[in-house]
Design a protein around this motif. Structure first.
Motif, PDB file in Angstrom:
ATOM      1  N   PRO A  42       0.649  -1.050   0.031  1.00  0.00           N
ATOM      2  CA  PRO A  42      -0.093   0.353   0.359  1.00  0.00           C
ATOM      3  C   PRO A  42       0.506   1.680  -0.165  1.00  0.00           C
ATOM      4  N   GLN A  43      -0.132   2.251  -0.641  1.00  0.00           N
ATOM      5  CA  GLN A  43       0.958   3.311  -0.738  1.00  0.00           C
ATOM      6  C   GLN A  43       0.499   4.630  -0.367  1.00  0.00           C
ATOM      7  N   PRO A  44       0.867   6.110   0.454  1.00  0.00           N
ATOM      8  CA  PRO A  44       0.399   6.597   0.951  1.00  0.00           C
ATOM      9  C   PRO A  44      -0.801   7.608  -0.337  1.00  0.00           C
ATOM     10  N   GLY A  45      -1.891   7.599   0.233  1.00  0.00           N
ATOM     11  CA  GLY A  45      -3.087   8.736  -0.456  1.00  0.00           C
ATOM     12  C   GLY A  45      -3.564   7.255  -1.506  1.00  0.00           C
ATOM     13  N   GLU A  46      -3.861   6.048  -1.386  1.00  0.00           N
ATOM     14  CA  GLU A  46      -4.412   5.612  -1.864  1.00  0.00           C
ATOM     15  C   GLU A  46      -5.755   4.330  -1.055  1.00  0.00           C
ATOM     16  N   LEU A  47      -6.801   4.660  -1.997  1.00  0.00           N
ATOM     17  CA  LEU A  47      -7.892   3.860  -1.631  1.00  0.00           C
ATOM     18  C   LEU A  47      -7.857   2.307  -1.526  1.00  0.00           C
ATOM     19  N   GLU A  57      -7.456  -6.639  11.460  1.00  0.00           N
ATOM     20  CA  GLU A  57      -5.934  -6.298  11.588  1.00  0.00           C
ATOM     21  C   GLU A  57      -5.390  -5.455  10.374  1.00  0.00           C
ATOM     22  N   THR A  58      -5.858  -5.949   9.114  1.00  0.00           N
ATOM     23  CA  THR A  58      -5.120  -6.094   8.076  1.00  0.00           C
ATOM     24  C   THR A  58      -5.958  -4.556   7.810  1.00  0.00           C
ATOM     25  N   THR A  59      -7.101  -4.802   8.026  1.00  0.00           N
ATOM     26  CA  THR A  59      -6.894  -3.001   7.525  1.00  0.00           C
ATOM     27  C   THR A  59      -6.506  -1.961   8.165  1.00  0.00           C
ATOM     28  N   LEU A  60      -6.633  -1.784   9.838  1.00  0.00           N
ATOM     29  CA  LEU A  60      -5.578  -0.919  10.288  1.00  0.00           C
ATOM     30  C   LEU A  60      -4.278  -0.933   9.817  1.00  0.00           C
ATOM     31  N   ALA A  61      -3.713  -2.128   9.836  1.00  0.00           N
ATOM     32  CA  ALA A  61      -2.659  -1.833   9.074  1.00  0.00           C
ATOM     33  C   ALA A  61      -2.289  -1.247   7.961  1.00  0.00           C
ATOM     34  N   GLY A  67      -2.620   6.765   5.674  1.00  0.00           N
ATOM     35  CA  GLY A  67      -2.193   8.213   5.697  1.00  0.00           C
ATOM     36  C   GLY A  67      -3.911   9.199   5.534  1.00  0.00           C
ATOM     37  N   GLU A  68      -3.683  10.649   6.326  1.00  0.00           N
ATOM     38  CA  GLU A  68      -4.528  11.070   6.240  1.00  0.00           C
ATOM     39  C   GLU A  68      -5.157  11.231   4.301  1.00  0.00           C
ATOM     40  N   GLY A  69      -4.897  11.461   3.684  1.00  0.00           N
ATOM     41  CA  GLY A  69      -4.739  11.340   1.705  1.00  0.00           C
ATOM     42  C   GLY A  69      -5.038  10.470   1.022  1.00  0.00           C
ATOM     43  N   GLY A  70      -5.425   8.784   2.162  1.00  0.00           N
ATOM     44  CA  GLY A  70      -5.799   7.696   1.176  1.00  0.00           C
ATOM     45  C   GLY A  70      -6.993   6.914   2.864  1.00  0.00           C
ATOM     46  N   GLU A  90     -10.882   2.751  17.022  1.00  0.00           N
ATOM     47  CA  GLU A  90     -11.049   3.891  17.462  1.00  0.00           C
ATOM     48  C   GLU A  90      -9.597   4.054  18.380  1.00  0.00           C
ATOM     49  N   ALA A  91      -8.942   3.312  19.197  1.00  0.00           N
ATOM     50  CA  ALA A  91      -8.372   3.365  20.247  1.00  0.00           C
ATOM     51  C   ALA A  91      -7.000   3.760  19.805  1.00  0.00           C
ATOM     52  N   LEU A  92      -6.382   3.347  18.117  1.00  0.00           N
ATOM     53  CA  LEU A  92      -5.693   3.729  17.713  1.00  0.00           C
ATOM     54  C   LEU A  92      -6.098   5.149  16.771  1.00  0.00           C
ATOM     55  N   LEU A  93      -7.280   6.052  17.551  1.00  0.00           N
ATOM     56  CA  LEU A  93      -7.229   7.539  16.416  1.00  0.00           C
ATOM     57  C   LEU A  93      -7.251   6.750  15.363  1.00  0.00           C
ATOM     58  N   SER A  94      -7.417   5.865  14.640  1.00  0.00           N
ATOM     59  CA  SER A  94      -7.601   5.713  13.160  1.00  0.00           C
ATOM     60  C   SER A  94      -8.585   5.968  12.658  1.00  0.00           C
ATOM     61  N   GLU A  95      -8.842   6.439  10.668  1.00  0.00           N
ATOM     62  CA  GLU A  95      -9.715   6.600  10.503  1.00  0.00           C
ATOM     63  C   GLU A  95     -10.796   5.619   9.808  1.00  0.00           C
ATOM     64  N   ALA A  96      -9.786   4.167   9.608  1.00  0.00           N
ATOM     65  CA  ALA A  96     -10.222   3.503   9.205  1.00  0.00           C
ATOM     66  C   ALA A  96     -11.960   3.160   9.315  1.00  0.00           C
ATOM     67  N   GLU A  97     -12.992   2.487   7.617  1.00  0.00           N
ATOM     68  CA  GLU A  97     -14.290   2.953   8.334  1.00  0.00           C
ATOM     69  C   GLU A  97     -14.370   0.978   7.337  1.00  0.00           C
TER      70      GLU A  97
END
Length: 277
Positions: A42-47, A57-61, A67-70, A90-97
């Motif tokens: 995966p690269q920064p900014g990717e969807l 596990e894998t989604t959070l990684a 990053g914020e751009g992805g 939530e515990a990791l402050l991750s924006e993963a959906e």
């Protein structure tokens, strides 16, 4: 199982058990996760779309890399596992959906640079249609990367407990090797045919043998027995047959041969599959 049956199954007590075993399972699959993420690159900014994301596990990684751009989206049919994934995010402050949906038909978003899965694609009732749907979600040239199990004969983590307990279990009728389940994609030629028919190109199958750590701690044998009575083919067979107490000493004896340096490790093997849209 049909997709509807899979959804019912993973929202039953089974889903709750996998939540309880989340840390153990992630640890057991560490070699697979490491190889999967390396292949996905995966690269920064990717969807990114994660199929059968489970407890995340894998989604959070992935989300930590894009990053914020992805953006990383995890799909799964199990509400208990998704609830755990959201807690971890939530515990990791991750924006993963994390979305409750069947990836075989979900089409709420498209243009994914990367679609990946750690053992989440072998359960489709109609894998050809499901892979076609995923192809439609990918951006032009988008990458598909997933891990699936090689034949059961190369996965002692699954066969050893069943073999050890065979004399206590009812005879099982022959099953369709291509039916939805852990080993449905064991034949790479079949998987290649399904992917190509769905529009995927540049296919590659990488063999990855590894050792699954199923027991550790103060009593690694007891830990391994517990693992096998909660996760994997033997867990359901033992539960359905009502032989839990009788199974424990038999499993303990069979697993002792694989105790080394305070851990019980059983051989496994996967296909790491890559393709492009």
């Amino acid at each position: 199982m049909s997709n509807a049956e899979q959804i019912e199954y993973w929202n039953s007590k089974v889903g709750e058990t996998w939540v309880l075993m989340q840390e153990r399972m992630d640890l057991a699959l560490t070699p697979v996760t490491t190889a999967l993420l390396a292949a996905a690159a995966p690269q920064p900014g990717e969807l990114v779309l994660d199929i059968g994301c489970g407890a995340g596990e894998t989604t959070l990684a992935i989300d930590a890399v894009v990053g914020e751009g992805g953006h990383a989206i995890g799909l799964d049919v199990s509400e208990p596992l998704l609830a755990r994934a959201r807690e971890r995010a939530e515990a990791l402050l991750s924006e993963a959906e994390f979305i409750a949906a069947d990836a075989a038909t979900w089409a709420e978003e498209s243009g994914f640079d990367l679609i990946l899965s750690r053992f989440g694609v072998m359960f489709f009732a109609d894998p050809g249609a499901a892979f076609a749907n995923l192809h439609g979600l990918a951006a032009p040239g988008g990458r598909l990367v997933f891990a699936c199990w090689q034949p059961a004969a190369r996965n002692l983590w699954a066969t050893l407990p069943m073999t050890a307990l065979a004399h206590l279990l009812p005879a099982m009728p022959p099953s369709d090797p291509h039916a939805p389940g852990p080993f449905a994609f064991a034949d790479p030629a079949r998987v290649a045919t399904l992917l190509e028919a769905a529009g995927w190109q540049d296919l590659a199958f990488h063999s990855l043998p590894f050792e699954m750590m199923v027991g550790d701690g103060d009593d690694p044998i007891a830990s391994a027995v517990q693992f096998n009575l909660r996760i994997g083919p033997a867990a359901r067979a033992v539960r359905d047959a009502g032989i839990g107490d009788a199974a424990k000493p038999i499993l303990a004896e069979a697993l002792t041969a694989f105790l080394q340096d305070g851990q019980v490790r059983l051989p496994g093997a996967i296909w790491l599959v890559t393709a492009r849209a």
